[in-house]
Design a protein around this motif. Structure first.
Motif, PDB file in Angstrom:
ATOM      1  N   HIS A   1       0.831  -1.209   0.000  1.00 56.09           N
ATOM      2  CA  HIS A   1       0.000   0.000   0.000  1.00 56.09           C
ATOM      3  C   HIS A   1       0.866   1.260   0.000  1.00 56.09           C
ATOM      4  O   HIS A   1       0.441   2.320   0.463  1.00 56.09           O
ATOM      5  CB  HIS A   1      -0.935  -0.014   1.219  1.00 56.09           C
ATOM      6  N   ASP A   2       2.116   1.131  -0.489  1.00 57.97           N
ATOM      7  CA  ASP A   2       3.042   2.251  -0.676  1.00 57.97           C
ATOM      8  C   ASP A   2       3.345   3.015   0.616  1.00 57.97           C
ATOM      9  O   ASP A   2       3.337   4.254   0.641  1.00 57.97           O
ATOM     10  CB  ASP A   2       2.503   3.223  -1.739  1.00 57.97           C
ATOM     11  N   ILE A   3       3.598   2.303   1.677  1.00 52.14           N
ATOM     12  CA  ILE A   3       3.980   2.908   2.955  1.00 52.14           C
ATOM     13  C   ILE A   3       4.881   1.906   3.669  1.00 52.14           C
ATOM     14  O   ILE A   3       4.722   0.694   3.497  1.00 52.14           O
ATOM     15  CB  ILE A   3       2.732   3.279   3.800  1.00 52.14           C
ATOM     16  N   THR A   4       5.852   2.402   4.426  1.00 55.44           N
ATOM     17  CA  THR A   4       6.736   1.490   5.145  1.00 55.44           C
ATOM     18  C   THR A   4       6.139   1.182   6.516  1.00 55.44           C
ATOM     19  O   THR A   4       5.202   1.850   6.973  1.00 55.44           O
ATOM     20  CB  THR A   4       8.133   2.098   5.342  1.00 55.44           C
ATOM     21  N   TYR A   5       6.734   0.192   7.168  1.00 51.65           N
ATOM     22  CA  TYR A   5       6.256  -0.202   8.491  1.00 51.65           C
ATOM     23  C   TYR A   5       6.385   0.951   9.478  1.00 51.65           C
ATOM     24  O   TYR A   5       5.453   1.252  10.222  1.00 51.65           O
ATOM     25  CB  TYR A   5       7.055  -1.421   8.990  1.00 51.65           C
ATOM     26  N   GLY A   6       7.538   1.605   9.466  1.00 50.14           N
ATOM     27  CA  GLY A   6       7.775   2.704  10.406  1.00 50.14           C
ATOM     28  C   GLY A   6       6.800   3.850  10.192  1.00 50.14           C
ATOM     29  O   GLY A   6       6.275   4.434  11.153  1.00 50.14           O
ATOM     30  N   GLN A   7       6.552   4.188   8.923  1.00 47.81           N
ATOM     31  CA  GLN A   7       5.596   5.252   8.614  1.00 47.81           C
ATOM     32  C   GLN A   7       4.187   4.857   9.043  1.00 47.81           C
ATOM     33  O   GLN A   7       3.423   5.690   9.542  1.00 47.81           O
ATOM     34  CB  GLN A   7       5.614   5.570   7.119  1.00 47.81           C
ATOM     35  N   LEU A   8       3.846   3.586   8.857  1.00 45.00           N
ATOM     36  CA  LEU A   8       2.523   3.098   9.246  1.00 45.00           C
ATOM     37  C   LEU A   8       2.325   3.211  10.752  1.00 45.00           C
ATOM     38  O   LEU A   8       1.316   3.762  11.216  1.00 45.00           O
ATOM     39  CB  LEU A   8       2.347   1.641   8.809  1.00 45.00           C
ATOM     40  N   VAL A   9       3.289   2.736  11.513  1.00 38.09           N
ATOM     41  CA  VAL A   9       3.163   2.757  12.976  1.00 38.09           C
ATOM     42  C   VAL A   9       3.130   4.202  13.478  1.00 38.09           C
ATOM     43  O   VAL A   9       2.321   4.547  14.341  1.00 38.09           O
ATOM     44  CB  VAL A   9       4.317   1.959  13.627  1.00 38.09           C
ATOM     45  N   ASN A  10       3.981   5.053  12.898  1.00 38.32           N
ATOM     46  CA  ASN A  10       4.010   6.458  13.301  1.00 38.32           C
ATOM     47  C   ASN A  10       2.689   7.146  12.951  1.00 38.32           C
ATOM     48  O   ASN A  10       2.144   7.915  13.753  1.00 38.32           O
ATOM     49  CB  ASN A  10       5.183   7.169  12.625  1.00 38.32           C
ATOM     50  N   GLY A  11       2.163   6.873  11.763  1.00 32.97           N
ATOM     51  CA  GLY A  11       0.892   7.464  11.357  1.00 32.97           C
ATOM     52  C   GLY A  11      -0.256   7.021  12.240  1.00 32.97           C
ATOM     53  O   GLY A  11      -1.135   7.821  12.592  1.00 32.97           O
TER      54      GLY A  11
END
Length: 116
Positions: free
Chosen positions: A72-82
């Motif tokens: 879904h064009d997002i990294t794990y870190g960005q997902l958790v932070n978001g």
């Protein structure tokens, strides 16, 4: 005072030990000393591995979430932070389950995390 013979007690204790060591290879299932050593090692490994199982499960969840997030064009870190910024409180176990079983819902969560 009467003499106490300890054969019955020792036999019972040895039998209990050998029953617990059942299924081991060679002398570890037949002789007392190797069976006791094998049993003590097994108990130590069991204690250690109960801790390791928790670590390994968390690693597996993170790998699954990362793989689904990258679709879904997002990294794990960005997902958790978001998700943290959006005040969504889903733990890694639930996120990993959603990633494996319900891609549409995980996609909606990923979009929510992107927006935050």
């Amino acid at each position: 005072m009467a003499r106490v013979k300890r054969g019955v007690t020792a036999h019972k204790r040895h039998k209990r030990l050998l029953d617990a060591a059942e299924g081991r290879k060679g002398t570890k299932s037949r002789l007392i000393k190797p069976a006791r050593e094998a049993l003590l090692h097994a108990l130590a490994y069991a204690t250690r591995d109960r801790k390791q199982r928790k670590r390994q499960m968390r690693q597996l969840w993170i790998v699954r979430i990362n793989a689904a997030a990258r679709q879904h064009d997002i990294t794990y870190g960005q997902l958790v932070n978001g998700l943290k910024k959006a005040d969504v409180q889903l733990d890694r176990k639930i996120l990993a389950d959603l990633a494996v079983r319900d891609d549409a819902t995980f996609g909606a969560i990923a979009e929510l995390a992107k927006g935050a």
